[in-house]
Scaffold this active site. Structure first.
Site, PDB file in Angstrom:
ATOM      1  N   ASP A 146       0.833  -1.210   0.000  1.00 14.72           N
ATOM      2  CA  ASP A 146       0.000   0.000   0.000  1.00 14.72           C
ATOM      3  C   ASP A 146       0.864   1.256   0.000  1.00 14.72           C
ATOM      4  O   ASP A 146       0.541   2.234  -0.681  1.00 14.72           O
ATOM      5  CB  ASP A 146      -0.944   0.014   1.215  1.00 14.72           C
ATOM      6  N   ARG A 188       0.008   6.648  -6.580  1.00 15.87           N
ATOM      7  CA  ARG A 188      -1.334   7.203  -6.819  1.00 15.87           C
ATOM      8  C   ARG A 188      -1.342   8.703  -6.564  1.00 15.87           C
ATOM      9  O   ARG A 188      -1.983   9.468  -7.287  1.00 15.87           O
ATOM     10  CB  ARG A 188      -2.362   6.529  -5.894  1.00 15.87           C
TER      11      ARG A 188
HETATM   12  N1  URA Z   1      -6.832   6.617   3.167  1.00 11.74           N
HETATM   13  C1  URA Z   1      -6.087   5.517   2.895  1.00 11.74           C
HETATM   14  O1  URA Z   1      -5.534   4.894   3.787  1.00 11.74           O
HETATM   15  N2  URA Z   1      -5.954   5.143   1.619  1.00 11.74           N
HETATM   16  C2  URA Z   1      -6.525   5.776   0.606  1.00 11.74           C
HETATM   17  O2  URA Z   1      -6.367   5.360  -0.518  1.00 11.74           O
HETATM   18  C3  URA Z   1      -7.289   6.923   0.884  1.00 11.74           C
HETATM   19  C4  URA Z   1      -7.430   7.327   2.187  1.00 11.74           C
END
Ligand code: URA
Length: 408
Positions: A160, A167
């Site tokens: 992530d 992103r």
């Molecule tokens: N919070 C997160 O942890 N991830 C996202 O993609 C958007 C907000």
């Protein structure tokens, strides 16, 4: 193969678990390049994802790292997540409230990027506060005092972190399926039994419409079900900033005032009471009215504030050394009337321009700068009255922000 996968998504077709696995793990290993991942992320943004794809990608993200096992901690361990907003210091208030009521809470938070502030930046404005606890330290602290707020450990859902950074610079943050995967992979890897997600909607939030917020709410609950985790959501307004303060030290000071019961009735206090009540209901299985009474009593008795001080001390922070800039400029009302709106997004932009937030990941933060509102929506003001105080280090261009307040 890699370009076939991008092309398939571009045409709106469903990707298999295997295709997603090859692509995303290839990115972590370096065989899939930034420009290829950016292209797939944009195709996902435009064409969306099926539920099967979302479940598959969540599993791939979770499996990219470790999962904490908290099953030996007595009671229901809860976690709370916000999709991010201006002046959002709810975690600093809610975590001590629920912990003081015997509900263990383990919160791994992030840094802010762009105009939404990160909880970890706010905590780092407390000199000495450690945000880099190891998994072992996190577990020991939850056992000892029932509350931890630390940075996301690198071992949980590392995929992530990589994807989020990409992103952020490719205009692919506000995709509802990607947000759901990002949030839920971290929350499931974090090991809590029950999860509460505060979904913000409005001009100062990632999601601009109620429809998108509702879609995200449905998705995170479905993902939770796959992992036998109960997920609750609250959809809350982010057209107006939360509370009176924006900026790291200022927000910690405001959180202290709320925990001491000194500020009641504003939008931030109300939201914190609602979120804490929901967490207490989830953990203790009590009725909402009883949970709310417990929350209000925790503030009134001083237990919630004492728990906050215990948390700060456990993580080596010195709250007495919290400071704000001595330089201050006032924004004054140009006419008399009633404040109709206060733009969250414009305040967020002003706080970034002051140095309270980052424009790029490498930027450093000025903890002592920010904005303190002296009025809220609905208040009457006279021409020349102070609407906000701006704490700064370098003189800000306030004329760019004159339309923060709409007075009618
Ligand atoms: N919070 C997160 O942890 N991830 C996202 O993609 C958007 C907000």
């Amino acid at each position: 193969m890699i370009t076939d996968i991008i092309n398939k998504k571009r045409l709106g077709k469903e990707l298999s678990y295997h295709e997603l696995d090859v692509f995303f793990n290839g990115y972590l290993e370096g065989t899939v390049k930034d420009y290829q991942m950016s292209s797939l992320l944009m195709a996902i943004c435009i064409n969306g994802m099926t539920e099967e794809e979302i479940f598959a990608l969540t599993k791939i993200f979770i499996d990219s790292g470790d999962t904490l096992d908290l099953s030996f901690i007595p009671g229901v361990v809860v976690d709370k997540h916000s999709t991010g907003g201006i002046g959002d210091k709810t975690t600093l208030i809610i975590a001590p409230i629920v912990a003081s009521l015997g509900v263990p809470i383990l919160k791994m938070s992030g840094r802010g990027l762009g105009y939404t502030g990160g909880t970890i930046d706010k905590l780092e404005s407390i000199p000495g506060y450690r945000i880099d606890l190891s998994d072992e330290e996190v577990i020991k602290q939850v056992q000892d005092i029932g509350v931890v707020i630390t940075g996301q450990t690198t071992s949980l859902a590392p995929m992530d972190k990589e994807i989020y950074a990409l992103r952020d610079v490719t205009a692919t943050v506000s995709s509802v399926p990607l947000i759901a995967v990002s949030i839920m992979s971290k929350k499931i890897a974090g090991g809590a039994d029950k999860i509460l997600i505060d979904i913000k909607v409005g001009n100062g939030a990632l999601l601009k419409t109620k429809k998108e917020a509702q879609e995200l709410s449905i998705l995170v609950k479905k993902i939770g079900k796959v992992y036998q985790k109960e997920v609750h959501t609250i959809i809350s307004d982010m057209n107006t900033p939360l509370g009176y303060c924006i900026g790291n030290s200022l927000e910690v000071m405001e959180a202290q005032r709320i925990l001491k019961g000194e500020e009641i009735g504003n939008n931030l206090t109300k939201l914190c009471i609602d979120l804490s009540t929901e967490l207490v209901c989830m953990a203790k299985g009590v009725l909402p009215q009883d949970a709310q009474d417990m929350v209000l009593q925790a503030i009134k008795s001083g237990d919630a504030y004492r728990k906050f001080l215990e948390l700060v001390e456990a993580q080596h922070g010195d709250i007495t050394r919290l400071s704000i800039s001595k330089k201050c400029k006032e924004i004054k009302a140009k006419k008399s009337g009633t404040i109709e709106s206060i733009s969250a997004i414009k305040l967020g932009e002003l706080s970034v321009s002051l140095g309270a937030g980052r424009i790029s990941k490498e930027d450093s933060i000025d903890y002592g700068v920010g904005i303190e509102l002296t009025k809220q929506v609905g208040d009457n003001v006279k021409k020349g009255e102070v609407l906000a105080k701006v704490y700064y280090k370098k003189i800000p261009h306030l004329q760019d922000f004159e339309d923060i307040f709409t007075i009618s």
